[in-house]
Scaffold this motif. Structure first.
Motif, PDB file in Angstrom:
ATOM      1  N   GLY A 292     -14.781  38.313   0.832  1.00 46.46           N
ATOM      2  CA  GLY A 292     -15.829  38.856   1.690  1.00 46.46           C
ATOM      3  C   GLY A 292     -15.886  38.167   3.038  1.00 46.46           C
ATOM      4  O   GLY A 292     -16.056  38.814   4.079  1.00 46.46           O
ATOM      5  N   ASN A 305     -19.111  44.215   6.635  1.00 47.24           N
ATOM      6  CA  ASN A 305     -18.710  43.807   5.294  1.00 47.24           C
ATOM      7  C   ASN A 305     -19.781  44.188   4.273  1.00 47.24           C
ATOM      8  O   ASN A 305     -19.472  44.644   3.162  1.00 47.24           O
ATOM      9  CB  ASN A 305     -18.462  42.296   5.258  1.00 47.24           C
ATOM     10  N   VAL A 309     -19.941  46.391   0.669  1.00 45.58           N
ATOM     11  CA  VAL A 309     -20.582  45.896  -0.558  1.00 45.58           C
ATOM     12  C   VAL A 309     -21.566  46.920  -1.104  1.00 45.58           C
ATOM     13  O   VAL A 309     -21.557  47.245  -2.303  1.00 45.58           O
ATOM     14  CB  VAL A 309     -21.307  44.561  -0.285  1.00 45.58           C
ATOM     15  N   GLY A 346     -18.955  38.922  -2.618  1.00 43.73           N
ATOM     16  CA  GLY A 346     -18.303  39.183  -1.344  1.00 43.73           C
ATOM     17  C   GLY A 346     -19.298  39.388  -0.212  1.00 43.73           C
ATOM     18  O   GLY A 346     -18.959  39.264   0.962  1.00 43.73           O
ATOM     19  N   GLY A 347     -20.544  39.696  -0.570  1.00 38.69           N
ATOM     20  CA  GLY A 347     -21.600  39.872   0.429  1.00 38.69           C
ATOM     21  C   GLY A 347     -22.510  38.682   0.581  1.00 38.69           C
ATOM     22  O   GLY A 347     -23.475  38.714   1.346  1.00 38.69           O
TER      23      GLY A 347
END
Length: 442
Positions: A292, A305, A309, A346-347
Protein backbone atom coordinates in the motif's frame (compact mmCIF):
# COMPACT_ATOMS: atom_id res chain seq x y z
CA UNK A 1 3.13 23.53 4.89
CA UNK A 2 6.08 21.45 3.62
CA UNK A 3 8.14 19.25 5.90
CA UNK A 4 11.57 20.57 4.97
CA UNK A 5 12.98 20.44 8.51
CA UNK A 6 13.31 16.67 8.92
CA UNK A 7 16.00 14.58 10.61
CA UNK A 8 18.46 13.34 7.98
CA UNK A 9 19.81 9.86 8.75
CA UNK A 10 21.58 7.08 6.91
CA UNK A 11 19.34 4.35 5.51
CA UNK A 12 20.65 1.86 8.05
CA UNK A 13 20.02 4.13 11.02
CA UNK A 14 16.59 5.09 9.69
CA UNK A 15 15.66 1.43 9.24
CA UNK A 16 16.77 0.54 12.76
CA UNK A 17 14.85 3.48 14.20
CA UNK A 18 11.71 2.52 12.28
CA UNK A 19 11.95 -1.10 13.47
CA UNK A 20 12.35 0.04 17.07
CA UNK A 21 9.33 2.32 16.74
CA UNK A 22 7.37 -0.58 15.25
CA UNK A 23 8.23 -2.68 18.29
CA UNK A 24 7.24 0.16 20.62
CA UNK A 25 3.90 0.73 18.91
CA UNK A 26 3.04 -2.97 18.84
CA UNK A 27 3.84 -3.70 22.48
CA UNK A 28 1.56 -1.06 24.03
CA UNK A 29 -1.57 -2.30 22.25
CA UNK A 30 -1.31 -6.06 22.77
CA UNK A 31 -2.63 -6.28 26.35
CA UNK A 32 -5.63 -3.93 25.96
CA UNK A 33 -6.50 -5.78 22.72
CA UNK A 34 -6.05 -9.32 24.07
CA UNK A 35 -9.52 -10.21 22.81
CA UNK A 36 -8.29 -9.82 19.22
CA UNK A 37 -6.40 -13.11 19.42
CA UNK A 38 -7.71 -14.76 22.58
CA UNK A 39 -11.38 -13.75 22.42
CA UNK A 40 -12.99 -16.68 24.24
CA UNK A 41 -10.10 -17.57 26.61
CA UNK A 42 -9.82 -13.92 27.66
CA UNK A 43 -13.57 -13.66 28.22
CA UNK A 44 -13.51 -16.80 30.36
CA UNK A 45 -10.49 -15.49 32.27
CA UNK A 46 -12.37 -12.30 33.15
CA UNK A 47 -15.56 -14.38 33.74
CA UNK A 48 -17.79 -11.82 32.02
CA UNK A 49 -19.99 -11.63 28.91
CA UNK A 50 -18.61 -10.73 25.50
CA UNK A 51 -20.45 -7.41 25.70
CA UNK A 52 -18.84 -6.48 29.04
CA UNK A 53 -15.44 -7.55 27.77
CA UNK A 54 -15.82 -5.38 24.69
CA UNK A 55 -17.00 -2.51 26.90
CA UNK A 56 -13.44 -2.40 28.23
CA UNK A 57 -12.36 -1.40 24.72
CA UNK A 58 -15.13 1.19 24.62
CA UNK A 59 -13.75 2.73 27.82
CA UNK A 60 -10.25 2.46 26.40
CA UNK A 61 -11.39 4.10 23.16
CA UNK A 62 -12.54 7.19 25.04
CA UNK A 63 -8.85 7.95 25.30
CA UNK A 64 -9.04 9.02 21.66
CA UNK A 65 -11.55 11.68 22.68
CA UNK A 66 -10.00 12.97 25.89
CA UNK A 67 -6.33 11.97 25.76
CA UNK A 68 -5.02 11.79 22.17
CA UNK A 69 -5.45 15.55 21.48
CA UNK A 70 -3.57 16.37 24.70
CA UNK A 71 -0.83 13.88 23.90
CA UNK A 72 -0.55 15.35 20.42
CA UNK A 73 -0.06 18.84 21.81
CA UNK A 74 2.70 17.60 24.12
CA UNK A 75 4.45 15.81 21.26
CA UNK A 76 4.38 18.99 19.16
CA UNK A 77 5.83 21.12 21.95
CA UNK A 78 8.26 18.97 23.94
CA UNK A 79 10.88 16.27 23.52
CA UNK A 80 8.97 13.53 21.74
CA UNK A 81 11.58 10.90 22.61
CA UNK A 82 10.96 11.38 26.33
CA UNK A 83 7.20 11.23 25.83
CA UNK A 84 7.50 8.07 23.77
CA UNK A 85 9.65 6.32 26.37
CA UNK A 86 7.11 7.22 29.05
CA UNK A 87 4.47 5.33 27.06
CA UNK A 88 6.51 2.10 27.29
CA UNK A 89 7.07 2.53 31.04
CA UNK A 90 3.36 3.09 31.64
CA UNK A 91 2.50 -0.02 29.63
CA UNK A 92 4.57 -2.06 32.08
CA UNK A 93 3.00 -0.33 35.09
CA UNK A 94 -0.57 -1.01 34.04
CA UNK A 95 0.13 -4.54 32.78
CA UNK A 96 1.52 -5.39 36.21
CA UNK A 97 -1.45 -3.63 37.79
CA UNK A 98 -3.88 -5.72 35.74
CA UNK A 99 -2.27 -8.96 36.96
CA UNK A 100 -2.65 -7.88 40.59
CA UNK A 101 -6.46 -8.01 40.47
CA UNK A 102 -7.68 -9.31 37.10
CA UNK A 103 -11.02 -10.65 38.29
CA UNK A 104 -12.35 -7.28 39.49
CA UNK A 105 -14.23 -5.68 36.62
CA UNK A 106 -13.96 -2.20 38.16
CA UNK A 107 -10.21 -2.66 38.56
CA UNK A 108 -9.93 -3.78 34.93
CA UNK A 109 -11.75 -0.63 33.81
CA UNK A 110 -9.22 1.45 35.75
CA UNK A 111 -6.32 -0.44 34.15
CA UNK A 112 -7.78 -0.04 30.65
CA UNK A 113 -7.99 3.71 31.27
CA UNK A 114 -4.31 3.51 32.20
CA UNK A 115 -3.50 1.64 29.01
CA UNK A 116 -5.28 4.43 27.12
CA UNK A 117 -2.94 6.96 28.73
CA UNK A 118 0.09 4.88 27.76
CA UNK A 119 -0.87 4.13 24.16
CA UNK A 120 -3.43 6.68 22.99
CA UNK A 121 -2.07 9.73 24.80
CA UNK A 122 1.70 9.24 24.87
CA UNK A 123 2.47 6.66 22.18
CA UNK A 124 0.18 7.05 19.17
CA UNK A 125 0.34 10.78 18.30
CA UNK A 126 4.02 10.91 19.26
CA UNK A 127 4.94 8.12 16.85
CA UNK A 128 3.13 9.86 13.97
CA UNK A 129 5.07 13.03 14.79
CA UNK A 130 8.42 11.22 14.96
CA UNK A 131 7.94 9.47 11.62
CA UNK A 132 6.88 12.62 9.80
CA UNK A 133 10.01 14.35 11.11
CA UNK A 134 12.29 11.52 9.93
CA UNK A 135 11.14 11.40 6.29
CA UNK A 136 11.01 14.05 3.52
CA UNK A 137 7.67 15.30 2.21
CA UNK A 138 7.70 13.32 -1.03
CA UNK A 139 8.17 10.00 0.80
CA UNK A 140 5.40 10.24 3.38
CA UNK A 141 3.34 7.47 1.79
CA UNK A 142 6.34 5.15 1.81
CA UNK A 143 7.18 6.25 5.37
CA UNK A 144 3.83 5.30 6.88
CA UNK A 145 3.61 2.15 4.80
CA UNK A 146 7.02 1.11 6.14
CA UNK A 147 5.84 2.09 9.62
CA UNK A 148 2.95 -0.36 9.32
CA UNK A 149 5.36 -3.02 8.05
CA UNK A 150 7.59 -2.55 11.09
CA UNK A 151 4.57 -2.64 13.40
CA UNK A 152 3.35 -5.77 11.65
CA UNK A 153 6.72 -7.50 11.97
CA UNK A 154 6.80 -6.93 15.70
CA UNK A 155 3.12 -7.69 16.11
CA UNK A 156 3.88 -11.11 14.63
CA UNK A 157 6.99 -11.58 16.79
CA UNK A 158 5.44 -10.30 20.01
CA UNK A 159 2.07 -12.01 19.51
CA UNK A 160 3.79 -15.28 18.60
CA UNK A 161 5.90 -15.13 21.76
CA UNK A 162 2.75 -14.41 23.75
CA UNK A 163 1.02 -17.36 22.05
CA UNK A 164 3.95 -19.62 22.91
CA UNK A 165 3.68 -18.44 26.52
CA UNK A 166 -0.08 -19.08 26.40
CA UNK A 167 0.39 -22.65 25.22
CA UNK A 168 3.41 -23.34 27.48
CA UNK A 169 1.39 -22.28 30.53
CA UNK A 170 -1.36 -24.72 29.63
CA UNK A 171 -3.79 -22.25 28.02
CA UNK A 172 -6.84 -21.18 30.08
CA UNK A 173 -6.36 -18.71 32.95
CA UNK A 174 -2.66 -19.47 33.40
CA UNK A 175 -2.18 -18.99 29.68
CA UNK A 176 -3.68 -15.50 29.73
CA UNK A 177 -1.49 -14.55 32.71
CA UNK A 178 1.53 -15.85 30.84
CA UNK A 179 0.74 -13.68 27.79
CA UNK A 180 0.70 -10.56 29.96
CA UNK A 181 3.95 -11.50 31.70
CA UNK A 182 5.56 -12.05 28.31
CA UNK A 183 4.35 -8.61 27.23
CA UNK A 184 5.92 -7.02 30.32
CA UNK A 185 9.27 -8.72 29.71
CA UNK A 186 9.33 -7.63 26.06
CA UNK A 187 8.42 -4.05 27.06
CA UNK A 188 11.56 -3.79 29.20
CA UNK A 189 13.78 -4.96 26.35
CA UNK A 190 12.08 -2.62 23.86
CA UNK A 191 12.47 0.36 26.22
CA UNK A 192 16.24 -0.14 26.28
CA UNK A 193 16.40 -0.42 22.49
CA UNK A 194 14.28 2.70 21.96
CA UNK A 195 16.41 4.72 24.36
CA UNK A 196 19.46 4.20 22.16
CA UNK A 197 17.99 4.36 18.64
CA UNK A 198 15.29 7.06 18.60
CA UNK A 199 16.87 10.35 17.51
CA UNK A 200 16.42 13.33 19.80
CA UNK A 201 14.87 16.46 18.29
CA UNK A 202 17.42 19.24 18.16
CA UNK A 203 16.89 22.45 20.09
CA UNK A 204 16.53 24.25 16.76
CA UNK A 205 13.78 21.88 15.64
CA UNK A 206 11.79 22.39 18.84
CA UNK A 207 12.13 26.16 18.58
CA UNK A 208 11.19 26.13 14.89
CA UNK A 209 8.11 24.02 15.57
CA UNK A 210 6.92 26.36 18.30
CA UNK A 211 7.66 29.44 16.19
CA UNK A 212 5.77 28.05 13.19
CA UNK A 213 2.81 27.16 15.37
CA UNK A 214 2.81 30.65 16.90
CA UNK A 215 3.07 32.33 13.50
CA UNK A 216 0.08 30.37 12.22
CA UNK A 217 -2.18 31.99 14.80
CA UNK A 218 -3.99 35.16 13.80
CA UNK A 219 -4.17 36.18 17.43
CA UNK A 220 -0.88 35.40 19.14
CA UNK A 221 -2.29 36.48 22.48
CA UNK A 222 -4.48 33.38 22.38
CA UNK A 223 -1.45 31.11 22.04
CA UNK A 224 -1.97 28.44 24.70
CA UNK A 225 -2.47 24.69 24.82
CA UNK A 226 -6.26 24.61 25.07
CA UNK A 227 -6.86 27.15 22.33
CA UNK A 228 -4.29 25.55 20.04
CA UNK A 229 -6.04 22.20 20.34
CA UNK A 230 -9.46 23.78 19.88
CA UNK A 231 -8.27 25.69 16.81
CA UNK A 232 -7.47 22.39 15.10
CA UNK A 233 -11.12 21.39 15.52
CA UNK A 234 -12.15 24.28 13.26
CA UNK A 235 -10.32 23.03 10.18
CA UNK A 236 -12.22 20.91 7.69
CA UNK A 237 -8.93 19.24 6.79
CA UNK A 238 -8.78 17.71 10.27
CA UNK A 239 -12.09 15.91 9.78
CA UNK A 240 -11.38 14.83 6.22
CA UNK A 241 -8.20 13.26 7.55
CA UNK A 242 -10.14 11.84 10.52
CA UNK A 243 -12.66 10.04 8.34
CA UNK A 244 -9.85 8.34 6.43
CA UNK A 245 -8.73 6.86 9.73
CA UNK A 246 -12.32 6.02 10.74
CA UNK A 247 -13.17 4.17 7.53
CA UNK A 248 -10.05 1.99 7.51
CA UNK A 249 -9.98 1.43 11.27
CA UNK A 250 -13.67 0.50 11.33
CA UNK A 251 -12.96 -1.97 8.53
CA UNK A 252 -10.06 -3.42 10.53
CA UNK A 253 -12.28 -3.68 13.62
CA UNK A 254 -14.87 -5.66 11.68
CA UNK A 255 -12.19 -8.02 10.40
CA UNK A 256 -11.13 -8.86 13.98
CA UNK A 257 -14.51 -10.54 14.50
CA UNK A 258 -13.47 -13.28 12.15
CA UNK A 259 -11.62 -14.81 15.12
CA UNK A 260 -14.93 -15.93 16.71
CA UNK A 261 -16.34 -16.43 13.18
CA UNK A 262 -13.67 -19.02 12.41
CA UNK A 263 -14.40 -20.96 15.60
CA UNK A 264 -18.17 -20.43 16.02
CA UNK A 265 -19.28 -20.62 12.39
CA UNK A 266 -16.54 -22.63 10.69
CA UNK A 267 -15.83 -24.86 13.71
CA UNK A 268 -12.06 -24.29 13.78
CA UNK A 269 -10.36 -25.07 17.18
CA UNK A 270 -9.53 -22.03 19.35
CA UNK A 271 -5.73 -22.37 19.13
CA UNK A 272 -5.82 -22.76 15.33
CA UNK A 273 -8.23 -19.83 15.09
CA UNK A 274 -5.79 -17.84 17.25
CA UNK A 275 -2.85 -18.59 14.95
CA UNK A 276 -5.06 -17.75 11.95
CA UNK A 277 -5.96 -14.46 13.64
CA UNK A 278 -2.29 -13.62 14.17
CA UNK A 279 -1.55 -14.17 10.48
CA UNK A 280 -4.71 -12.33 9.36
CA UNK A 281 -3.94 -9.34 11.57
CA UNK A 282 -0.18 -9.14 11.63
CA UNK A 283 1.03 -11.24 8.72
CA UNK A 284 -1.19 -9.23 6.40
CA UNK A 285 0.11 -6.08 8.05
CA UNK A 286 3.69 -7.03 7.20
CA UNK A 287 2.78 -7.93 3.62
CA UNK A 288 0.00 -5.46 2.85
CA UNK A 289 1.39 -2.27 4.39
CA UNK A 290 4.51 -1.95 2.19
CA UNK A 291 2.47 -2.72 -0.92
CA UNK A 292 0.00 0.00 0.00
CA UNK A 293 2.81 2.41 0.84
CA UNK A 294 4.56 1.77 -2.46
CA UNK A 295 1.31 2.18 -4.43
CA UNK A 296 0.65 5.48 -2.64
CA UNK A 297 4.18 6.68 -3.40
CA UNK A 298 3.97 5.73 -7.08
CA UNK A 299 0.53 7.33 -7.41
CA UNK A 300 1.85 10.31 -5.43
CA UNK A 301 -1.34 10.15 -3.39
CA UNK A 302 -2.39 8.13 -0.36
CA UNK A 303 -5.99 9.08 -1.12
CA UNK A 304 -5.82 7.34 -4.50
CA UNK A 305 -4.46 4.27 -2.77
CA UNK A 306 -7.40 4.42 -0.34
CA UNK A 307 -9.83 4.47 -3.26
CA UNK A 308 -8.38 1.12 -4.36
CA UNK A 309 -8.75 -0.19 -0.80
CA UNK A 310 -12.38 0.90 -0.56
CA UNK A 311 -13.36 -0.54 -3.94
CA UNK A 312 -11.88 -3.95 -3.09
CA UNK A 313 -13.50 -3.79 0.35
CA UNK A 314 -16.90 -3.14 -1.20
CA UNK A 315 -16.52 -6.15 -3.50
CA UNK A 316 -15.42 -8.39 -0.64
CA UNK A 317 -18.18 -7.29 1.71
CA UNK A 318 -20.80 -7.81 -0.98
CA UNK A 319 -19.51 -11.36 -1.37
CA UNK A 320 -19.73 -11.99 2.39
CA UNK A 321 -23.30 -10.63 2.38
CA UNK A 322 -24.69 -12.33 -0.71
CA UNK A 323 -22.21 -14.99 -1.85
CA UNK A 324 -21.01 -16.70 1.33
CA UNK A 325 -23.33 -19.28 2.91
CA UNK A 326 -23.26 -22.62 4.71
CA UNK A 327 -22.44 -24.37 1.43
CA UNK A 328 -19.45 -22.16 0.65
CA UNK A 329 -15.95 -23.60 0.60
CA UNK A 330 -14.31 -22.92 3.97
CA UNK A 331 -10.83 -22.42 2.44
CA UNK A 332 -12.27 -19.91 -0.05
CA UNK A 333 -14.03 -17.92 2.70
CA UNK A 334 -10.76 -17.85 4.65
CA UNK A 335 -8.98 -16.73 1.47
CA UNK A 336 -11.48 -13.86 1.06
CA UNK A 337 -10.99 -12.78 4.69
CA UNK A 338 -7.19 -12.91 4.37
CA UNK A 339 -7.45 -10.93 1.12
CA UNK A 340 -9.60 -8.27 2.77
CA UNK A 341 -7.11 -8.03 5.64
CA UNK A 342 -4.25 -7.63 3.17
CA UNK A 343 -6.07 -4.79 1.41
CA UNK A 344 -7.10 -3.17 4.71
CA UNK A 345 -3.50 -2.96 5.90
CA UNK A 346 -2.58 -1.59 2.50
CA UNK A 347 -4.63 1.45 3.52
CA UNK A 348 -3.13 1.81 6.99
CA UNK A 349 -0.70 4.42 5.72
CA UNK A 350 -3.60 6.88 5.93
CA UNK A 351 -1.43 9.19 8.05
CA UNK A 352 0.21 10.32 4.80
CA UNK A 353 -3.12 11.99 3.93
CA UNK A 354 -2.22 14.69 6.44
CA UNK A 355 0.30 15.99 3.90
CA UNK A 356 -2.26 15.96 1.06
CA UNK A 357 -4.68 17.96 3.19
CA UNK A 358 -2.14 20.78 3.51
CA UNK A 359 -1.87 20.51 7.31
CA UNK A 360 1.29 22.20 8.70
CA UNK A 361 4.05 19.96 10.08
CA UNK A 362 4.04 21.97 13.32
CA UNK A 363 0.57 20.69 14.24
CA UNK A 364 1.01 17.11 12.99
CA UNK A 365 0.65 15.43 16.38
CA UNK A 366 -2.08 17.79 17.58
CA UNK A 367 -4.12 17.23 14.41
CA UNK A 368 -3.55 13.49 14.65
CA UNK A 369 -4.74 13.54 18.25
CA UNK A 370 -7.88 15.49 17.41
CA UNK A 371 -8.57 13.34 14.34
CA UNK A 372 -8.34 10.29 16.57
CA UNK A 373 -11.58 11.35 18.27
CA UNK A 374 -13.51 10.35 15.16
CA UNK A 375 -10.90 8.10 13.57
CA UNK A 376 -10.67 5.59 16.37
CA UNK A 377 -14.20 5.98 17.68
CA UNK A 378 -14.95 2.36 16.64
CA UNK A 379 -13.14 1.47 19.88
CA UNK A 380 -15.86 3.35 21.74
CA UNK A 381 -18.94 1.79 20.17
CA UNK A 382 -18.18 -0.80 17.51
CA UNK A 383 -16.78 -3.57 19.72
CA UNK A 384 -19.66 -3.23 22.17
CA UNK A 385 -22.25 -3.10 19.38
CA UNK A 386 -20.87 -6.11 17.53
CA UNK A 387 -20.47 -8.16 20.71
CA UNK A 388 -24.04 -7.30 21.66
CA UNK A 389 -25.22 -8.64 18.30
CA UNK A 390 -23.21 -11.82 18.86
CA UNK A 391 -24.64 -12.23 22.38
CA UNK A 392 -28.28 -11.66 21.39
CA UNK A 393 -28.69 -12.78 17.75
CA UNK A 394 -28.08 -15.96 15.75
CA UNK A 395 -24.54 -15.88 14.38
CA UNK A 396 -25.63 -15.44 10.75
CA UNK A 397 -27.85 -12.46 11.60
CA UNK A 398 -25.11 -10.86 13.71
CA UNK A 399 -22.54 -11.11 10.93
CA UNK A 400 -25.02 -9.84 8.35
CA UNK A 401 -25.47 -6.69 10.44
CA UNK A 402 -21.70 -6.31 10.78
CA UNK A 403 -21.05 -6.59 7.05
CA UNK A 404 -23.90 -4.21 6.18
CA UNK A 405 -22.63 -1.63 8.66
CA UNK A 406 -19.12 -1.90 7.25
CA UNK A 407 -20.30 -1.63 3.66
CA UNK A 408 -21.90 1.73 4.39
CA UNK A 409 -18.72 2.96 6.11
CA UNK A 410 -16.38 2.09 3.23
CA UNK A 411 -18.72 3.73 0.69
CA UNK A 412 -18.56 6.94 2.75
CA UNK A 413 -14.78 6.52 2.96
CA UNK A 414 -14.63 6.34 -0.83
CA UNK A 415 -16.45 9.68 -1.07
CA UNK A 416 -14.12 11.22 1.52
CA UNK A 417 -11.01 10.11 -0.42
CA UNK A 418 -12.40 11.72 -3.59
CA UNK A 419 -12.93 15.00 -1.72
CA UNK A 420 -9.35 14.95 -0.40
CA UNK A 421 -8.01 14.47 -3.91
CA UNK A 422 -9.98 17.51 -5.04
CA UNK A 423 -8.64 19.53 -2.09
CA UNK A 424 -5.07 18.51 -2.86
CA UNK A 425 -5.41 19.49 -6.52
CA UNK A 426 -6.77 22.88 -5.50
CA UNK A 427 -3.84 23.37 -3.09
CA UNK A 428 -1.32 22.37 -5.76
CA UNK A 429 -2.87 24.84 -8.18
CA UNK A 430 -2.45 27.63 -5.61
CA UNK A 431 1.21 26.69 -5.08
CA UNK A 432 1.76 26.74 -8.85
CA UNK A 433 0.40 30.28 -8.88
CA UNK A 434 2.87 31.28 -6.16
CA UNK A 435 0.22 31.41 -3.46
CA UNK A 436 0.30 29.73 -0.07
CA UNK A 437 -1.92 26.76 0.72
CA UNK A 438 -5.10 27.82 2.45
CA UNK A 439 -5.48 26.31 5.92
CA UNK A 440 -8.34 28.22 7.41
CA UNK A 441 -11.20 25.75 7.83
CA UNK A 442 -13.28 27.34 5.09
Amino acid sequence: MKNTNYIKMSKLRLTIAMLALGAGWAIVYLVPYLQYTWYEPFREFLDISGTKMSFLLSIYGLGNVFLAPIGGWFADRFNYKTIYLISIVLNVVFAVGFLLNPHSYVWCIAMWIGFAVASLMFNFPTQIKIIRMMWPENEQGRAYGFNETCIGIFNVIESSLMMVAFQYAGEGDMGIKATVIANIAMSVVIFVALYFVIPNPTKEMLEASRAEAAASKKDKENHNAVKEVLSVFAHKETWMFAFCIFAVYSFMTTLTYFTPYFSDVLGIPVVIAGWAAIFRQYGCQVLGAPVGGEIATRLKSQSKNLIIVYVVAIIGLLYMLFGANENSSVPFVIFVVIGLSFVCYGGRGYYAVIEECGIPASVTATTTGVAAILGFSPDIFQFTLFSHWLDTLPAIDAYTKMFTFQLVVVILGLLDAILIIRLHKRNQARLAEGKDVEYNGK
